[in-house]
Design a protein around this motif. Structure first.
Motif, short mmCIF file in Angstrom:
data_model
loop_
_atom_site.label_atom_id
_atom_site.label_comp_id
_atom_site.label_asym_id
_atom_site.label_seq_id
_atom_site.Cartn_x
_atom_site.Cartn_y
_atom_site.Cartn_z
N THR A 15 0.89 -1.06 0.01
CA THR A 15 -0.15 -0.06 0.18
C THR A 15 1.01 1.28 0.30
O THR A 15 1.81 1.30 0.78
CB THR A 15 -0.89 0.00 1.33
N PRO A 16 0.81 2.05 -0.93
CA PRO A 16 1.85 3.23 -0.98
C PRO A 16 1.48 4.05 0.32
O PRO A 16 0.39 4.20 1.03
CB PRO A 16 0.91 4.04 -2.15
N SER A 17 2.75 4.44 0.78
CA SER A 17 2.72 5.11 2.11
C SER A 17 2.17 6.63 2.03
O SER A 17 1.65 6.95 3.16
CB SER A 17 4.38 5.27 2.63
N ARG A 19 0.44 10.08 -0.76
CA ARG A 19 -0.07 10.27 -2.18
C ARG A 19 1.12 11.04 -2.89
O ARG A 19 1.01 11.25 -4.14
CB ARG A 19 -1.19 11.16 -2.11
N VAL A 36 7.00 4.05 -6.37
CA VAL A 36 6.61 3.33 -5.21
C VAL A 36 7.31 2.14 -5.31
O VAL A 36 7.81 1.40 -5.91
CB VAL A 36 4.99 2.99 -5.26
N GLY A 41 6.31 0.02 0.20
CA GLY A 41 5.35 1.07 -0.02
C GLY A 41 5.81 2.22 -0.20
O GLY A 41 4.87 3.24 -0.13
N HIS A 42 7.08 2.41 0.16
CA HIS A 42 7.64 3.93 0.40
C HIS A 42 7.45 4.70 -1.05
O HIS A 42 7.63 4.36 -2.01
CB HIS A 42 9.10 3.85 0.66
N VAL A 43 6.81 5.95 -0.98
CA VAL A 43 6.70 6.74 -2.29
C VAL A 43 7.55 7.73 -2.13
O VAL A 43 8.04 8.59 -1.15
CB VAL A 43 5.07 7.54 -2.32
N PHE A 69 4.33 5.72 -10.06
CA PHE A 69 3.34 5.95 -9.32
C PHE A 69 2.72 6.98 -10.03
O PHE A 69 1.99 7.92 -9.32
CB PHE A 69 3.88 6.41 -7.92
#
Length: 86
Positions: A15-17, A19, A36, A41-43, A69
């Motif tokens: 899950t992306p951290s 937006r 991402v 999940g780090h963006v 992303f």
């Protein structure tokens, strides 16, 4: 000879951290494109961005694969093998 990524086994359902680029949001800096991490999940922002946080995340964690992303894009990049995958 075609080079293939040898790190596909490290891809996780993430899950992306955030937006946007987590670090740039904290700094108040803009970014160009987002990536991402498919391990955690780090963006982070791309290398065209001032801070290059996606690459910095790779260097700190050794998580090898990021995915675009950006809306409408689903390509991936392996930092270790330097392979683009679409």
């Amino acid at each position: 000879m075609v080079i293939q990524c040898t790190h596909l086994n490290q891809i996780r359902k993430v899950t992306p951290s955030t937006r946007g680029c987590r670090e740039c949001l904290m700094l108040g800096d803009p970014w160009v494109h987002l990536r991402v991490c498919l391990t955690c999940g780090h963006v982070g922002c791309c290398d065209e961005s001032k801070n290059k946080h996606a690459t910095r995340h790779f260097l700190a964690t050794h998580h090898p694969i990021v995915q675009s992303f950006e809306p409408g894009e689903d390509w991936m990049w392996c930092y270790v093998d330097e392979v683009f995958m679409d």
